[in-house]
Design an enzyme around this catalytic site. Structure first.
Site, PDB file in Angstrom:
ATOM      1  N   HIS A 157       0.631 -11.718   3.386  1.00  0.00           N
ATOM      2  CA  HIS A 157      -0.536 -11.296   2.653  1.00  0.00           C
ATOM      3  C   HIS A 157      -1.059 -12.415   1.849  1.00  0.00           C
ATOM      4  CE1 HIS A 157      -1.499  -7.250   0.943  1.00  0.00           C
ATOM      5  NE2 HIS A 157      -2.908  -8.064   0.900  1.00  0.00           N
ATOM      6  N   TYR A 214       0.839  -1.380   0.211  1.00  0.00           N
ATOM      7  CA  TYR A 214      -0.022   0.186   0.007  1.00  0.00           C
ATOM      8  C   TYR A 214       0.840   1.245  -0.060  1.00  0.00           C
ATOM      9  CZ  TYR A 214      -3.671  -3.045   1.527  1.00  0.00           C
ATOM     10  OH  TYR A 214      -4.573  -3.989   1.635  1.00  0.00           O
TER      11      TYR A 214
END
Length: 276
Positions: free
Chosen positions: A110, A47
């Protein structure tokens, strides 16, 4: 009715979480979310806003002396490209430098994309945690067989598992498994990326409770013992979503919503929970 869920600490209980993926003004949005009582911020290395999130948290705590830094949780995640022991080890060190923190709150893997590397990454996170650089470690997009793999190797299970979850994909068997093993479940895309917000059944409940469809879906997660991660690009939307904590759905309506399950996936091109 809400099933058993772990609640040993303030973080390890179901609560609204604020997601910061692709936010244009991440710093200000995090400040606003915190001002409305949100205490979990969900970020990731990919991000590219860990530093902004941490700065917002620090500034908020400085401006609100009754709120301590340890009252707020910042989550980050190790991407597929950094899986493997050495890469994950260095990724944690880099996140520590970016945030300026001596210890990261929560680090997740993730996705389970690489069968060998994901175990190496898990070992790296366990070692970092043992040496005091991470408070809690977990995973994202892990299905039951991925968790069973960890058990088969005699390794500790994750404290958190972040998966897609909503009234339209409510994973009853998976949820029971996680709760029975003391794993907190966090839900990304609890609002189905907007695809199911106009469902007539949802609109009927929205009318009944005088709440937005988003409120109903977020409330459903909370009453299932799941922490929903919502994203909002304006203070108005953040304020509206926080109202999900201000009412309860009737048990009968929860039972009805349980029947909505259609294993809906909001982004079929990226669904790593099905990986071997």
């Amino acid at each position: 009715m809400k099933p058993f869920s772990p609640s040993q600490t303030n973080f390890e209980k179901e609560q609204l979480c604020f997601g910061v993926y692709q936010l244009k003004d991440c710093y200000q949005q995090v400040i606003e979310a915190l001002s409305l009582g949100i205490r979990v911020i969900d970020s990731a290395i990919t991000y590219r806003n860990e530093k902004e999130c941490e700065q917002a948290i620090q500034d908020f705590c400085h401006q609100n002396v009754n709120i301590k830094r340890e009252d707020i949780t910042l989550i980050t995640k190790i991407p597929d490209s950094l899986q493997g022991f050495e890469r994950t080890w260095k990724a944690v060190e880099q996140s520590l430098r970016r945030t300026g923190r001596p210890k990261l709150d929560v680090v997740l893997i993730h996705s389970p994309k690489w069968p060998v590397r994901r175990i190496e990454s898990w070992r790296a996170l366990l070692q970092h945690q043992k040496e005091g650089r991470i408070n809690k470690i977990g995973v994202s997009n892990y299905n039951i067989h991925h968790l069973e793999e960890i058990i088969s190797l005699g390794l500790p299970l994750p404290a958190i598992n972040q998966v897609e979850f909503s009234a339209f994909n409510n994973r009853p068997t998976f949820l029971s498994y996680c709760f029975n093993h003391g794993i907190l479940v966090q839900a990304f895309s609890p609002l189905t990326r907007g695809y199911r917000l106009s469902d007539i059944r949802l609109l009927d409940l929205s009318l009944k409770y005088n709440k937005t469809p988003a409120n109903i879906l977020l409330r459903y997660c909370l009453q299932k013992g799941v922490s929903p991660i919502f994203k909002a690009s304006s203070f108005v939307h953040i304020h509206e979503n926080v109202k999900a904590e201000q009412f309860m759905l009737d048990p009968s309506d929860m039972d009805v919503m349980d029947t909505w399950d259609e294993e809906f996936v909001s982004k079929p091109t990226w669904n790593p929970i099905i990986l071997p």
